[in-house]
Scaffold this active site. Structure first.
Site, PDB file in Angstrom:
ATOM      1  N   GLY B  15       0.797  -1.219   0.000  1.00 39.12           N
ATOM      2  CA  GLY B  15       0.000   0.000   0.000  1.00 39.12           C
ATOM      3  C   GLY B  15       0.829   1.267   0.000  1.00 39.12           C
ATOM      4  O   GLY B  15       1.682   1.470   0.863  1.00 39.12           O
ATOM      5  N   GLU B 174     -18.016  18.182   2.775  1.00 35.36           N
ATOM      6  CA  GLU B 174     -17.255  18.910   1.754  1.00 35.36           C
ATOM      7  C   GLU B 174     -17.871  18.710   0.371  1.00 35.36           C
ATOM      8  O   GLU B 174     -17.966  19.643  -0.434  1.00 35.36           O
ATOM      9  CB  GLU B 174     -15.787  18.475   1.798  1.00 35.36           C
ATOM     10  CG  GLU B 174     -15.155  18.875   3.140  1.00 35.36           C
ATOM     11  CD  GLU B 174     -13.667  18.591   3.257  1.00 35.36           C
ATOM     12  OE1 GLU B 174     -12.976  19.378   3.923  1.00 35.36           O
ATOM     13  OE2 GLU B 174     -13.204  17.565   2.710  1.00 35.36           O
ATOM     14  N   GLN B 323      -3.444  11.894   9.394  1.00 33.21           N
ATOM     15  CA  GLN B 323      -2.438  12.174  10.422  1.00 33.21           C
ATOM     16  C   GLN B 323      -1.920  10.933  11.162  1.00 33.21           C
ATOM     17  O   GLN B 323      -0.708  10.725  11.238  1.00 33.21           O
ATOM     18  CB  GLN B 323      -2.953  13.231  11.410  1.00 33.21           C
ATOM     19  CG  GLN B 323      -2.676  14.670  10.972  1.00 33.21           C
ATOM     20  CD  GLN B 323      -1.210  14.933  10.664  1.00 33.21           C
ATOM     21  OE1 GLN B 323      -0.325  14.469  11.361  1.00 33.21           O
ATOM     22  NE2 GLN B 323      -0.943  15.662   9.592  1.00 33.21           N
TER      23      GLN B 323
END
Lengths: 434, 434
Positions: B15, B174, B323
Site C-alpha cells: 500500500g 465537503e 495524520q
C-alpha cells in the site's frame, strides 16, 4: 429531442471541434437558433494529444467544456449525442436521443483513424485522435513497463519495450520525440531494474521522407533531431499487417512489438444519409463547393476535416488540420447569415499560415509560407502558438506551468495509470518463485 | 516476483497511501531492501478527492507516481499488483504476479467504503475513496444533467437532479458544499433549459449532528454554512435501503433519486491470511500493539487506517485519517530499523494536530486541540495545510492556480465526461419528435 420550438431559423451543428466551435462563435447574437451536438461534452485541442499520451499534460488541460463556450449565447443549445443518420428529405437528423428538424445543417464531424481496411491492424493497434485514446496509450506504455520488469523471457521483454509508430506525419514525429525523451529522462530512473537501453522507438514511414507535407528542410532536420534522440526511422517501408505480436511489411523487415501506434492516415468521420454522389468514398470526405455547401444540397454544409473542397490549388481538398477548419467554420458562420438574408455568400479562400512540428525540448521545425526555421526559436514559436490557441485562460496557464516544470525538471508527472488499458492481470506465475 | 535476492533484510510494504509512503521515506539509506506494492501506480491525496468529483481539480493534480517517490532510493522496488493472501508460516505473500518472501511485512492497505452488509446499497450507490470512483461521480453528476434536459416526465427529471449524500462526516460535508456551489455558479449557466432551482442536495446523517468527530461549534457552524448554501440536512435519519430509485429510511422519509453518494462509513481493507484473533471483524481492522506490530506476529506490522491500536485514550483505535497514518508510518520506519539492530522499539503516541473541514468559498471550520475557529481565516488555513501536504511541487502549483482561478471566476472547468459512467445511451425516443 426536447429543443424549444424555433422562431428563428434553426442551425444544427454536428461536432464541437475546431470548425464547429469557430462556426458557433460566429453565430452568436445573429437571431438564429443553434443546436450543437457532440458525443463528448468537451472540445478537444487535438494538437496536444501526444503530450497527454506521454504524461506531460493532464487530459483536462487540453479539453474545454462545450457548454461553457456557448453558456452566454442566446438561443443556443447543446446536446450530448452521436448522430445516427441524416434524413435529407424530411430535413431532420436521427440521433440516439431523438430526432431533430433543421433549417440548416452543418456537418463538422472531423476525422478518424484510417486503417485502409485492415481490420487486424485496427484491432491490435492504438489510435490517437481522442482524449480517451490518448489516455489508453499512456496506460499501455506504463503497463508495458510494469509487465516488462516481471518477465524473464528476453524476447517477450524486448517486445514489451519496443514501440512502433506507423506514420511519419506530425503526430507520429511528435509522439516519437516525446517517447524518446521519456526514455532518457524518466523511464531510466523509474525502472532501475530494467535495461532501458533496450527500449526501442521505431518510426515507420511509407514515403521517402517524414513530415512530407512540410518543406524538405523540415523533413531533414526533424529526421536528424529524432535520430539524435535515438529514434530509428524506417523510410519507404509499408506496414502490411500486425497480429498483436509482429509487424510485417512490404519488405523482409519485421518488428516484434507489443505496442503499435497507428498515425498513418485519417479519413472523414462521415454521417450516413447523404447522397453517394456527394461523397469521396476512399477518404470518406464530403464534397463541398466554395461556400462549404455539400454538393447537391442547399441547406447542408460540411466544414473542417470531413469537408473536401476540390480547388485547382487544392485538388484533394485542404489539409486535414486545425487551420482550414477554423477558417472554414468562421466564414461559414457569416455565409449562413448571408444566406438567411438572401445575400450573396463569400467563397472560401484558405490562408495558409504555415505549419510546424516539435520533436523535443529546444527542437522544432517551422515552415512559414516563404520562410523556414528550426531549433530553439522554432520551439518557442511552437509553444507560443499552441498556448494562445488553447481555449480558456486556465488551460493556458496550467499548460504553461506544466511546460516550465517539465522543462526545468526533465520530468512528466502524468505517468499515472488511472484507467488501465490491459484489463487482465499481466502474468500469472505457477511456480513458487520468490 | 522477479525481485533481486536480498542481501539486506527485505521489508515488503503493501500500500502506497499516507502510511506506506511515510514508512518508505523513513527506510531510505538504511541498508534494507524495500518492496512497495500497490494496485495503482500512484499515491492518492484522498482529502481532495471531492474536488476531483466536482470538477474543481484534475485527477492528475492529486495523484503522484509512486515510482517517482522511490526513484532515487537504493534497493527499493515497486510492483503494481494487488495482494491475494499472506502465508505467515512461510513468511511470504501471494499476489497475482507471483509470490514474494518477506523478512518484515507491513500492511498499509488503508480503508474502503463500508456498506454495513447492505448489498443493494453497495450496488446502487457511489463511493468516493479512489480517483476512478471520484471520476465516476463527476461523470454521473454531469450525465444526470445531460439526461435531465432530455426528459419531459417531471418526477423522472427531479430524481435526476436530486443528489443524496449519506454520511455527515468531512467527506459528505465537503462534497455537499462543493455540489451546492456547482449548482449556483455553474449548472445554472450551463443548463439554461433546466429549472436549476429544483436541483436538491440532501445530506443524511444518522447521528444528531454532522461532523460528529469535531467540536460542537464546528458541527453547528458547518450546518449553518451548508444551509445557507441550500443544502438540506437530515439528522437522526438512518438509511435502510436504496434500490437505485428510492431511498428508504428508518422513518417515513423517502427520497427519489438517481444518485446516492455513500460516505457513511469505512472499514479496513484487509488482506487475508492473518489469524482471526488479530482481527476486529466488524470494522475489518487489524489489532496492533503500540509498535504497530500485529497481535500474534513478530515480523508483521499494520499501519494507518487498517491498523487498530486499542489504547485507553483511543479505545477504538486512532481516527482513520491521514495524520495517524503519517505518524505511524514514520515511527514504524524507525522501529523496524531498531528491531533489525535488536534495539528497543519506541511506542507510538499520537499527536493530534486537530481537524478541519471546508464547506465552500470562505467557509471552513478548524478545531485545534485547544482552540476553534471558522470562516474566511479557517478557509485560508484549510487551503494552506492541504497545499503544503500535497506531494510534489508541480501538483502544489497546479492546485494553487486552479483554486485561484476557481475562486475569482466562480468556476470549475473540469466538468468533463472523459470516462462515461452510464454505459448506455440515456433514453430512446420512439416518437418522431422534433
Amino acid at each position: 429531442m426536447n429543443i424549444p420550438n424555433a422562431t428563428n431559423p434553426r442551425i444544427v451543428i454536428i461536432g464541437g471541434g475546431f470548425a464547429g466551435i469557430a462556426l458557433a462563435k460566429e453565430l452568436k447574437d445573429k437571431n438564429v437558433q443553434v443546436v450543437l451536438l457532440d458525443k463528448h461534452n468537451y472540445h478537444t485541442f487535438q494538437p496536444l494529444l501526444y503530450q497527454v499520451a506521454t504524461g506531460g499534460l493532464e487530459a483536462g488541460s487540453i479539453a474545454y467544456p462545450l457548454r461553457k463556450i456557448i453558456q452566454e449565447y442566446k438561443d443556443f443549445y447543446f446536446r450530448l449525442t452521436s448522430v445516427a443518420e441524416i434524413d435529407t428529405k424530411k430535413q431532420k437528423i436521427i440521433t440516439e436521443i431523438g430526432d431533430l428538424h433543421y433549417d440548416y445543417l452543418v456537418i463538422a464531424t472531423g476525422s478518424k483513424t484510417n486503417y485502409f481496411g485492415n481490420k487486424e491492424i485496427e484491432r491490435n493497434s492504438m489510435a490517437m485522435k481522442t482524449i480517451p485514446q490518448s489516455l489508453n496509450i499512456r496506460s499501455l506504455i506504463l503497463e508495458n513497463f510494469e509487465q516488462a520488469v516481471l518477465i524473464k523471457d528476453s524476447s517477450e521483454k524486448s517486445s514489451l519495450i519496443n514501440f512502433v509508430l506507423v506514420g511519419g506525419g506530425p503526430t507520429g514525429v511528435e509522439l516519437a520525440g516525446a517517447l524518446a525523451e521519456m526514455k532518457k529522462a524518466i523511464l531510466q530512473k523509474d525502472y532501475p531494474d530494467l535495461d532501458i537501453k533496450k527500449m526501442q522507438i521505431n518510426l515507420i514511414q511509407s514515403g521517402d521522407r517524414i513530415l512530407n507535407t512540410m518543406s524538405e528542410e523540415s523533413s531533414k532536420e526533424a529526421e536528424d533531431f529524432l535520430k539524435n534522440l535515438g529514434v530509428k526511422i524506417w523510410k519507404n517501408v509499408r506496414v502490411t499487417n500486425y497480429d498483436g505480436r509482429t509487424i510485417t511489411t512490404n519488405s523482409d523487415l519485421t518488428f516484434d512489438t507489443a505496442t503499435v501506434i497507428w498515425t498513418a492516415g485519417v479519413k472523414g468521420a462521415l454521417v450516413s444519409g447523404l447522397d453517394a454522389a456527394s461523397l469521396v468514398e476512399n477518404v470518406k470526405r464530403i464534397r463541398v463547393n466554395q461556400y462549404n455547401q455539400v454538393k447537391g444540397y442547399d441547406t447542408i454544409f460540411a466544414v473542417g476535416d470531413v469537408a473536401m473542397m476540390e480547388l485547382d490549388n487544392y485538388p484533394e481538398g485542404h489539409p486535414m488540420m486545425a487551420q482550414p477548419a477554423l477558417q472554414q467554420g468562421k466564414l461559414l458562420g457569416e455565409n449562413i447569415i448571408k444566406l438567411i438574408h438572401k445575400q450573396n455568400m463569400v467563397p472560401f479562400e484558405y490562408h495558409d499560415k504555415g505549419s510546424m512540428a516539435t520533436i523535443g525540448r529546444n527542437k522544432a521545425v517551422v515552415d512559414l509560407p516563404h520562410y523556414h526555421f528550426s531549433g530553439v526559436f522554432a520551439w518557442f514559436v511552437w509553444m507560443f502558438v499552441h498556448l494562445v490557441s488553447l481555449i480558456g485562460f486556465k488551460n493556458k496557464a496550467v499548460v504553461f506551468l506544466n511546460w516550465i516544470y517539465n522543462y526545468i525538471r526533465f520530468d512528466r508527472e502524468g505517468r499515472l495509470i488511472i484507467r488501465p488499458y490491459k484489463k487482465k492481470s499481466f502474468v500469472t506465475f505457477t511456480s513458487d518463485e520468490v
